[in-house]
Design an enzyme around this catalytic site. Structure first.
Site, PDB file in Angstrom:
ATOM      1  N   TRP A 100       6.468  -6.196   4.907  1.00  0.00           N
ATOM      2  CA  TRP A 100       6.567  -6.500   5.864  1.00  0.00           C
ATOM      3  C   TRP A 100       4.881  -6.864   6.466  1.00  0.00           C
ATOM      4  O   TRP A 100       4.470  -7.587   7.533  1.00  0.00           O
ATOM      5  CB  TRP A 100       6.185  -4.768   7.276  1.00  0.00           C
ATOM      6  N   ASP A 177      -1.380  -1.180   8.991  1.00  0.00           N
ATOM      7  CA  ASP A 177       0.285  -0.786   9.658  1.00  0.00           C
ATOM      8  C   ASP A 177       1.165   0.113   9.060  1.00  0.00           C
ATOM      9  O   ASP A 177       0.761  -0.238   8.266  1.00  0.00           O
ATOM     10  CB  ASP A 177       1.414  -2.525   9.587  1.00  0.00           C
ATOM     11  N   LYS A 201       9.954   5.823  13.158  1.00  0.00           N
ATOM     12  CA  LYS A 201      10.232   6.836  12.115  1.00  0.00           C
ATOM     13  C   LYS A 201       9.180   8.494  12.790  1.00  0.00           C
ATOM     14  O   LYS A 201      10.747   9.319  12.437  1.00  0.00           O
ATOM     15  CB  LYS A 201       9.235   6.008  10.943  1.00  0.00           C
TER      16      LYS A 201
HETATM   17  C1  LIG Z   1       5.927  -0.639   7.765  1.00  0.00           C
HETATM   18  C2  LIG Z   1       6.521  -1.825   9.366  1.00  0.00           C
HETATM   19  N1  LIG Z   1       5.811  -2.632  10.268  1.00  0.00           N
HETATM   20  C3  LIG Z   1       6.910  -3.197  11.040  1.00  0.00           C
HETATM   21  C4  LIG Z   1       7.871  -3.481  11.650  1.00  0.00           C
HETATM   22  C5  LIG Z   1       8.369  -3.364  12.296  1.00  0.00           C
HETATM   23  O1  LIG Z   1       8.343  -2.684  13.796  1.00  0.00           O
HETATM   24  P1  LIG Z   1       8.889  -2.784  15.100  1.00  0.00           P
HETATM   25  O2  LIG Z   1      10.863  -3.227  15.546  1.00  0.00           O
HETATM   26  O3  LIG Z   1       8.739  -1.816  15.842  1.00  0.00           O
HETATM   27  O4  LIG Z   1       8.446  -4.413  15.874  1.00  0.00           O
HETATM   28  C6  LIG Z   1       9.254  -2.041  10.802  1.00  0.00           C
HETATM   29  C7  LIG Z   1      10.053  -1.733  11.099  1.00  0.00           C
HETATM   30  O5  LIG Z   1      10.435  -0.695  10.521  1.00  0.00           O
HETATM   31  C8  LIG Z   1       7.905  -1.113   9.637  1.00  0.00           C
HETATM   32  O6  LIG Z   1       8.168  -0.610   8.922  1.00  0.00           O
END
Ligand SMILES: Cc1ncc(COP(=O)(O)O)c(C=O)c1O
Length: 366
Positions: A100, A177, A201
């Site tokens: 991520w 994040d 989550k």
């Molecule tokens: C740590 C993290 N960042 C970003 C995201 C991306 O999130 P979204 O699908 O809401 O854009 C996720 C998705 O699981 C994630 O776990």
């Protein structure tokens, strides 16, 4: 019958919340409509929204100088929004510790030239297969950076920053994040410039992204930033520049109330520590399984593990599902299995998984 749901997201929600949604689905508190059928600017929904924000502020002890925004587009849109709002003509540091933060870094590289900014890789643990955090000495941080970006819990690789001390020392605003561990433990909001998290989550249904941002960072977006992506504009409009995700905000508010009733983030942290400890202890004890993440970087929320004999994968998944333990298949990037242990996953689910691991190991050799 409800199963034990180990999904990484969208993920299990508190059963009490789902029951309440069902209860008030057709007629929300006597108004004769569902709360998702009324104007987002009307008195009823505004009260829901304001209460959700107030509860979140209490849960995380968010100081007044921070704005709380309820946005859309997922955490993924924030990868670009952060750059457009905060980077103008400057340089930003990115710490890459898993899939991520790597995605955030790549998106920043793509967007930065448009805003006249630059992006630096301040550290990466890719060579380890993302199984550890960088040592403080490996963090090559620029004291002049507009911000340093970090993903404090890597949902796919199962790496969590349990202490952020080395980043606090950098002195530049930290952009974090926290999608997969926000609300799982107390955080010191005042140490951050901006925190963002997709809701699906620990917060509620997909469709809502929470952004917590220090107000002094709101004022200088790149002028080409789309209106809905401008933090300052959203703040000035109570996150209602356009129609927000009313259902997700409503359910998130109920989840916040549930968590407050349980005693808040300090109380749930104790449960989360226990749950994670039980699972890692079983994985370490049983030779059939392994988790490759450094002990001090192991995530409490997302536990990837593999069977040393990969030929048993299908059997493991079929039998665990049969036992009512669902969605344990690992992310395709890393393979194997993954158990996500979010706030709403009851401790009995972990006990059942641990018992299953012992049982499976007993039957298939170790
Ligand atoms: C740590 C993290 N960042 C970003 C995201 C991306 O999130 P979204 O699908 O809401 O854009 C996720 C998705 O699981 C994630 O776990």
């Amino acid at each position: 019958m409800r199963v034990f749901n180990f999904s990484a997201g969208p993920a299990t929600l508190p059963e009490a919340v789902l029951r309440q949604v069902r209860e008030e689905w057709l007629d929300w508190r006597g108004i004769g409509s569902s709360i998702i059928e009324v104007s987002h600017r009307g008195r009823d929904f505004m009260a829901v929204r304001d209460e959700a924000e107030a509860r979140l502020r209490r849960l995380l002890a968010i100081p007044e100088e921070y704005a709380v925004l309820f946005l859309q587009g997922g955490a993924t849109l924030q990868f670009a929004a952060v750059v457009m709002n905060l980077l103008r003509g400057r340089s930003a540091d990115y710490v890459v510790t898993g899939a991520w933060s790597q995605k955030a870094y790549r998106e920043a590289m793509r967007v930065a030239p448009f805003v006249g900014g630059r992006v630096r890789l301040a550290a990466s643990t890719e060579e380890s297969g993302f199984t550890r955090l960088p040592l403080p000495t490996e963090l090559n941080l620029d004291p002049q950076a507009a911000y340093v970006h970090v993903c404090t819990n890597e949902t796919i690789h199962g790496v969590e920053w349990l202490s952020l001390e080395p980043l606090y020392e950098s002195g530049v605003p930290i952009v974090a994040d926290m999608s997969s561990h926000l609300l799982s433990r107390p955080i010191e909001v005042h140490r951050f410039g901006l925190i963002y998290a997709g809701a699906q989550k620990n917060i509620g249904p997909a469709g809502l992204t929470v952004v917590i941002v220090r107000r002094d960072l709101l004022s200088d977006p790149w002028p080409g930033t789309p209106a809905v992506m401008q933090y300052g504009l959203q703040e000035a409009n109570q996150s209602m520049l356009n129609t927000p995700s009313t259902f997700a905000i409503y359910v998130a508010g109920l989840v916040f109330a549930w968590l407050e009733e349980l005693g808040g983030v300090s109380a749930i942290e104790q449960v989360n520590i226990r749950k994670a400890h039980k699972l890692y202890a079983a994985l370490d004890r049983l030779p059939l399984f392994e988790n490759r993440v450094d002990r001090e970087a192991r995530s409490r929320m997302n536990v990837p593990f593999r069977l040393r004999d990969e030929r048993l994968n299908e059997r493991f998944l079929a039998e665990s599902e049969e036992a009512g333990l669902k969605y344990l298949k690992g992310h395709k990037m890393v393979g194997g299995m993954r158990a996500s242990l979010y706030n709403a996953l009851p401790e009995e689910a972990v006990d059942a998984l641990v018992a299953f691991l012992h049982d499976f190991a007993g039957r298939y050799g170790g």
